[in-house]
Design a protein around this motif. Structure first.
Motif, PDB file in Angstrom:
ATOM      1  N   ALA A  34       6.247   1.039-101.593  1.00  0.00           N
ATOM      2  CA  ALA A  34       4.928   0.466-101.339  1.00  0.00           C
ATOM      3  C   ALA A  34       5.003  -0.696-100.365  1.00  0.00           C
ATOM      4  CB  ALA A  34       4.306   0.001-102.651  1.00  0.00           C
ATOM      5  N   GLY A  35       4.070  -0.713 -99.435  1.00  0.00           N
ATOM      6  CA  GLY A  35       3.918  -1.809 -98.483  1.00  0.00           C
ATOM      7  C   GLY A  35       2.479  -1.802 -98.032  1.00  0.00           C
ATOM      8  N   SER A  36       2.259  -1.545 -96.749  1.00  0.00           N
ATOM      9  CA  SER A  36       0.885  -1.394 -96.272  1.00  0.00           C
ATOM     10  C   SER A  36       0.183  -0.245 -96.963  1.00  0.00           C
ATOM     11  CB  SER A  36       0.879  -1.167 -94.756  1.00  0.00           C
ATOM     12  OG  SER A  36       1.364  -2.307 -94.083  1.00  0.00           O
ATOM     13  N   ASP A  37       0.959   0.734 -97.417  1.00  0.00           N
ATOM     14  CA  ASP A  37       0.420   1.861 -98.200  1.00  0.00           C
ATOM     15  C   ASP A  37       0.855   1.689 -99.661  1.00  0.00           C
ATOM     16  OD1 ASP A  37      -0.419   4.208 -99.315  1.00  0.00           O
ATOM     17  OD2 ASP A  37       0.891   5.510 -98.128  1.00  0.00           O
ATOM     18  N   PRO A  38       0.007   1.094-100.505  1.00  0.00           N
ATOM     19  CA  PRO A  38       0.391   0.861-101.892  1.00  0.00           C
ATOM     20  C   PRO A  38       0.685   2.142-102.668  1.00  0.00           C
ATOM     21  CG  PRO A  38      -1.547  -0.430-101.321  1.00  0.00           C
ATOM     22  CD  PRO A  38      -1.325   0.544-100.206  1.00  0.00           C
ATOM     23  N   THR A  73     -14.292  -8.308 -95.900  1.00  0.00           N
ATOM     24  CA  THR A  73     -13.045  -9.068 -96.017  1.00  0.00           C
ATOM     25  C   THR A  73     -11.993  -8.540 -95.045  1.00  0.00           C
ATOM     26  OG1 THR A  73     -12.331  -7.706 -97.901  1.00  0.00           O
ATOM     27  CG2 THR A  73     -13.403  -9.805 -98.397  1.00  0.00           C
ATOM     28  N   SER A  74     -11.945  -7.225 -94.822  1.00  0.00           N
ATOM     29  CA  SER A  74     -11.015  -6.681 -93.830  1.00  0.00           C
ATOM     30  C   SER A  74     -11.347  -7.180 -92.436  1.00  0.00           C
ATOM     31  CB  SER A  74     -11.036  -5.150 -93.847  1.00  0.00           C
ATOM     32  OG  SER A  74     -10.263  -4.633 -94.897  1.00  0.00           O
ATOM     33  N   ILE A  75     -12.623  -7.196 -92.112  1.00  0.00           N
ATOM     34  CA  ILE A  75     -13.043  -7.667 -90.791  1.00  0.00           C
ATOM     35  C   ILE A  75     -12.704  -9.148 -90.624  1.00  0.00           C
ATOM     36  CG2 ILE A  75     -15.070  -8.161 -89.366  1.00  0.00           C
ATOM     37  CD1 ILE A  75     -16.276  -5.535 -90.521  1.00  0.00           C
ATOM     38  N   ALA A  76     -13.041  -9.947 -91.616  1.00  0.00           N
ATOM     39  CA  ALA A  76     -12.784 -11.384 -91.519  1.00  0.00           C
ATOM     40  C   ALA A  76     -11.293 -11.696 -91.473  1.00  0.00           C
ATOM     41  CB  ALA A  76     -13.434 -12.109 -92.696  1.00  0.00           C
ATOM     42  N   LYS A  77     -10.500 -10.939 -92.248  1.00  0.00           N
ATOM     43  CA  LYS A  77      -9.054 -11.184 -92.252  1.00  0.00           C
ATOM     44  C   LYS A  77      -8.449 -10.819 -90.908  1.00  0.00           C
ATOM     45  CE  LYS A  77      -4.529 -10.684 -93.125  1.00  0.00           C
ATOM     46  NZ  LYS A  77      -3.516 -10.163 -92.180  1.00  0.00           N
ATOM     47  N   THR A  78      -8.818  -9.667 -90.374  1.00  0.00           N
ATOM     48  CA  THR A  78      -8.245  -9.217 -89.108  1.00  0.00           C
ATOM     49  C   THR A  78      -8.623 -10.146 -87.965  1.00  0.00           C
ATOM     50  OG1 THR A  78      -8.381  -6.925 -89.885  1.00  0.00           O
ATOM     51  CG2 THR A  78      -8.053  -7.266 -87.519  1.00  0.00           C
ATOM     52  N   PHE A  79      -9.910 -10.425 -87.842  1.00  0.00           N
ATOM     53  CA  PHE A  79     -10.346 -11.316 -86.768  1.00  0.00           C
ATOM     54  C   PHE A  79      -9.762 -12.708 -86.966  1.00  0.00           C
ATOM     55  CE2 PHE A  79     -12.989 -14.391 -84.639  1.00  0.00           C
ATOM     56  CZ  PHE A  79     -13.219 -13.802 -83.407  1.00  0.00           C
ATOM     57  N   GLY A  80      -9.831 -13.210 -88.204  1.00  0.00           N
ATOM     58  CA  GLY A  80      -9.361 -14.565 -88.467  1.00  0.00           C
ATOM     59  C   GLY A  80      -7.885 -14.741 -88.182  1.00  0.00           C
ATOM     60  N   ARG A 109       4.691 -21.254 -85.477  1.00  0.00           N
ATOM     61  CA  ARG A 109       5.658 -20.527 -86.302  1.00  0.00           C
ATOM     62  C   ARG A 109       5.041 -20.073 -87.622  1.00  0.00           C
ATOM     63  NH1 ARG A 109       9.605 -24.803 -88.155  1.00  0.00           N
ATOM     64  NH2 ARG A 109       8.175 -25.027 -89.920  1.00  0.00           N
ATOM     65  N   GLU A 110       4.227 -20.920 -88.225  1.00  0.00           N
ATOM     66  CA  GLU A 110       3.681 -20.627 -89.549  1.00  0.00           C
ATOM     67  C   GLU A 110       2.539 -19.623 -89.516  1.00  0.00           C
ATOM     68  OE1 GLU A 110       4.819 -21.795 -92.547  1.00  0.00           O
ATOM     69  OE2 GLU A 110       6.476 -22.712 -91.456  1.00  0.00           O
ATOM     70  N   VAL A 111       1.682 -19.675 -88.487  1.00  0.00           N
ATOM     71  CA  VAL A 111       0.505 -18.802 -88.496  1.00  0.00           C
ATOM     72  C   VAL A 111       0.808 -17.396 -87.989  1.00  0.00           C
ATOM     73  CG1 VAL A 111      -1.038 -20.779 -88.200  1.00  0.00           C
ATOM     74  CG2 VAL A 111      -0.378 -19.440 -86.187  1.00  0.00           C
ATOM     75  N   ARG A 112       1.893 -17.226 -87.236  1.00  0.00           N
ATOM     76  CA  ARG A 112       2.170 -15.895 -86.682  1.00  0.00           C
ATOM     77  C   ARG A 112       2.293 -14.808 -87.753  1.00  0.00           C
ATOM     78  NH1 ARG A 112       2.449 -11.490 -85.870  1.00  0.00           N
ATOM     79  NH2 ARG A 112       3.271 -10.313 -84.088  1.00  0.00           N
ATOM     80  N   PRO A 113       2.986 -15.035 -88.874  1.00  0.00           N
ATOM     81  CA  PRO A 113       3.119 -13.953 -89.871  1.00  0.00           C
ATOM     82  C   PRO A 113       1.800 -13.528 -90.509  1.00  0.00           C
ATOM     83  CG  PRO A 113       4.830 -15.612 -90.202  1.00  0.00           C
ATOM     84  CD  PRO A 113       3.847 -16.187 -89.221  1.00  0.00           C
ATOM     85  N   PHE A 114       0.740 -14.343 -90.388  1.00  0.00           N
ATOM     86  CA  PHE A 114      -0.517 -14.015 -91.060  1.00  0.00           C
ATOM     87  C   PHE A 114      -1.109 -12.715 -90.525  1.00  0.00           C
ATOM     88  CE2 PHE A 114      -5.159 -15.356 -91.837  1.00  0.00           C
ATOM     89  CZ  PHE A 114      -5.180 -14.702 -93.054  1.00  0.00           C
ATOM     90  N   ARG A 115      -0.762 -12.314 -89.322  1.00  0.00           N
ATOM     91  CA  ARG A 115      -1.238 -11.028 -88.799  1.00  0.00           C
ATOM     92  C   ARG A 115      -0.574  -9.852 -89.503  1.00  0.00           C
ATOM     93  NH1 ARG A 115      -0.012 -12.166 -82.710  1.00  0.00           N
ATOM     94  NH2 ARG A 115      -0.002  -9.874 -82.607  1.00  0.00           N
ATOM     95  N   ILE A 116       0.428 -10.131 -90.329  1.00  0.00           N
ATOM     96  CA  ILE A 116       1.132  -9.099 -91.098  1.00  0.00           C
ATOM     97  C   ILE A 116       0.886  -9.276 -92.590  1.00  0.00           C
ATOM     98  CG2 ILE A 116       3.407  -8.212 -91.712  1.00  0.00           C
ATOM     99  CD1 ILE A 116       4.293  -8.972 -88.848  1.00  0.00           C
ATOM    100  N   TYR A 117       0.979 -10.526 -93.077  1.00  0.00           N
ATOM    101  CA  TYR A 117       0.798 -10.779 -94.502  1.00  0.00           C
ATOM    102  C   TYR A 117      -0.578 -10.339 -94.967  1.00  0.00           C
ATOM    103  CZ  TYR A 117       4.904 -13.899 -94.125  1.00  0.00           C
ATOM    104  OH  TYR A 117       6.144 -14.419 -93.905  1.00  0.00           O
ATOM    105  N   ASP A 118      -0.642  -9.860 -96.211  1.00  0.00           N
ATOM    106  CA  ASP A 118      -1.902  -9.389 -96.815  1.00  0.00           C
ATOM    107  C   ASP A 118      -2.565  -8.298 -95.996  1.00  0.00           C
ATOM    108  OD1 ASP A 118      -2.101 -10.508 -99.272  1.00  0.00           O
ATOM    109  OD2 ASP A 118      -3.323 -12.214 -98.682  1.00  0.00           O
ATOM    110  N   GLY A 119      -1.759  -7.435 -95.457  1.00  0.00           N
ATOM    111  CA  GLY A 119      -2.264  -6.305 -94.685  1.00  0.00           C
ATOM    112  C   GLY A 119      -2.187  -6.562 -93.198  1.00  0.00           C
ATOM    113  N   ALA A 120      -1.358  -5.790 -92.503  1.00  0.00           N
ATOM    114  CA  ALA A 120      -1.237  -5.942 -91.055  1.00  0.00           C
ATOM    115  C   ALA A 120      -2.570  -5.635 -90.375  1.00  0.00           C
ATOM    116  CB  ALA A 120      -0.152  -5.009 -90.524  1.00  0.00           C
ATOM    117  N   SER A 121      -2.792  -6.270 -89.223  1.00  0.00           N
ATOM    118  CA  SER A 121      -4.047  -6.060 -88.500  1.00  0.00           C
ATOM    119  C   SER A 121      -4.298  -4.585 -88.229  1.00  0.00           C
ATOM    120  CB  SER A 121      -4.019  -6.834 -87.172  1.00  0.00           C
ATOM    121  OG  SER A 121      -4.009  -8.223 -87.401  1.00  0.00           O
ATOM    122  N   GLU A 122      -3.238  -3.836 -87.917  1.00  0.00           N
ATOM    123  CA  GLU A 122      -3.398  -2.418 -87.604  1.00  0.00           C
ATOM    124  C   GLU A 122      -3.880  -1.625 -88.822  1.00  0.00           C
ATOM    125  OE1 GLU A 122      -1.025  -4.433 -84.720  1.00  0.00           O
ATOM    126  OE2 GLU A 122      -0.780  -4.297 -86.906  1.00  0.00           O
TER     127      GLU A 122
END
Length: 395
Positions: free
Chosen positions: A139-143, A327-334, A365-378
């Motif tokens: 499990a990862g992006s696909d639980p 929430t998906s839209i806000a997370k991805t854009f944010g 350095r700290e904000v870059r992983p957020f595009r992956i954490y809690d679901g990658a943007s893709e």
């Protein structure tokens, strides 16, 4: 939903800002954003004691267990203010994964589980970890690829499997473990959540997975579960309903991530604004340059758009909606906008922007992983597109 009056929220916000900027920020700066170098769990305890004394601890926690009970919309400015320092969320007990776990436990835990696990978490007596992600092909992006298994035994369950990127695992007092109780990997059902103290036989931290970020207490760990016994009263929610219960946690947790990292981006933007206003070049302050104007304006646009999408999703969550799309839209854009804001701020500050003289390099350095954490943007884009196409297919 919060019962805070506007004046009370304003007061809480101002006290949060003062605590973070006067007490927490100097500690972060001295340690250059490395939480372990700053003192690790000892520092957490000290800062949370001060937050408690100031009436700031666990502003989102349930009121009956000592929290302030803020709803999602009211969390936005407070969590932003905490995020001004990389250590601010930890100091207020609103850092991941504890913040999301509090929300989940408040919704899904039994009375006994609330007392055993949620109350000490809200009070800052323990930390927690959420163990779902697994090494490939798990499990990862696909639980639904979940491979960790829980089998029934007399009086409870035995869990075996391997987890990875488990934030906060080192030093956690308890784990919420996602394991398969029926079906096969690839099935969209058959998962169950389990609550277990971290010190039981069979739970072993194999290693810390080194990542870009340095501000997350307890690291991102690889964890082995070797025939771990969990009694029947350790089931969180209902058997085979783990994936549904995960949605209770994921939407709000993604939005609080946006809140905290937006606070960090606002700090970066502020640093850049002060720099270009004071820095003289080519016969005047940099702030008079049209090229700098564009960078500043684009930052302001990304800040406003992120906050608008965030508030829209939070209103839907406060009203009881699932808010899956918003929430998906806000997370991805944010996540992407926050990265752009910090990157532009680095660019405006030139050589100092990539140096340790300013906080911008560590914010980057700290904000870059957020595009992956809690679901990658893709993955979020795939989900957003699928929902839109299904609406057309259904007519």
């Amino acid at each position: 939903m919060s019962t805070f009056a506007s004046s009370d929220l304003d007061d809480l916000l101002e006290r949060t800002r003062s605590f973070v900027r006067d007490v927490v920020l100097p500690i972060e700066d001295a340690a250059e954003g490395d939480v372990e170098a700053a003192g690790g769990d000892r520092l957490r305890v000290e800062l949370q004691q001060e937050a408690r004394a100031r009436g700031l601890l666990s502003p989102h926690g349930p009121e009956d267990l000592g929290g302030l009970g803020l709803g999602m919309v009211d969390r936005v400015p407070v969590f932003e203010a905490a995020g001004w320092s990389l250590f601010g969320p930890m100091a207020l007990n609103i850092a991941a994964p504890d913040e999301g776990n509090m929300h989940l436990l408040d919704r899904a835990a039994t009375g006994a589980q609330r007392e055993e696990f949620l109350r000490p978490l809200v009070g800052g007596q323990v930390r927690s970890a959420f163990a779902m992600t697994e090494p490939a092909p798990g499990a990862g992006s696909d639980p639904s690829a979940l491979r960790t298994e829980a089998r029934r035994v007399p009086g409870g369950w035995r869990i075996s499997g391997r987890k990875i990127f488990i934030t906060g695992a080192d030093g956690a007092g308890f784990f919420i473990v996602m394991a398969r109780t029926s079906g096969q990997p690839g099935d969209s059902s058959g998962a169950t959540m389990f609550l277990t103290p971290a010190d039981v036989d069979g739970i072993r931290i194999v290693r810390h997975v080194r990542t870009l970020d340095r501000s997350m207490l307890g690291g991102h760990c690889e964890v082995v579960l070797d025939d771990v016994f969990v009694p029947d009263d350790g089931v969180l929610g209902e058997v085979d309903q783990g994936f549904a219960n995960a949605q209770v946690r994921l939407g709000p947790a993604r939005m609080t991530h946006v809140m905290r990292w937006l606070g960090a981006a606002l700090r970066g933007h502020d640093v850049a604004l002060r720099y270009v206003t004071e820095r003289q070049a080519f016969g005047g302050p940099l702030a008079e340059s049209g090229l700098v104007h564009q960078l500043v304006a684009d930052n302001e646009i990304d800040i406003a758009a992120t906050r608008a999408l965030l508030l829209d999703a939070c209103r839907e969550l406060d009203s009881g909606g699932r808010a899956s799309a918003s929430t998906s839209i806000a997370k991805t854009f944010g996540a992407e906008a926050i990265g752009r804001i910090v990157d532009r701020s680095v660019q405006m500050c030139g050589g100092l922007g990539v140096s340790e003289d300013l906080p911008l390099s560590r914010l980057s350095r700290e904000v870059r992983p957020f595009r992956i954490y809690d679901g990658a943007s893709e993955v979020h884009r795939w989900s957003i597109a699928r929902r839109a196409l299904r609406k057309v297919e259904r007519g």
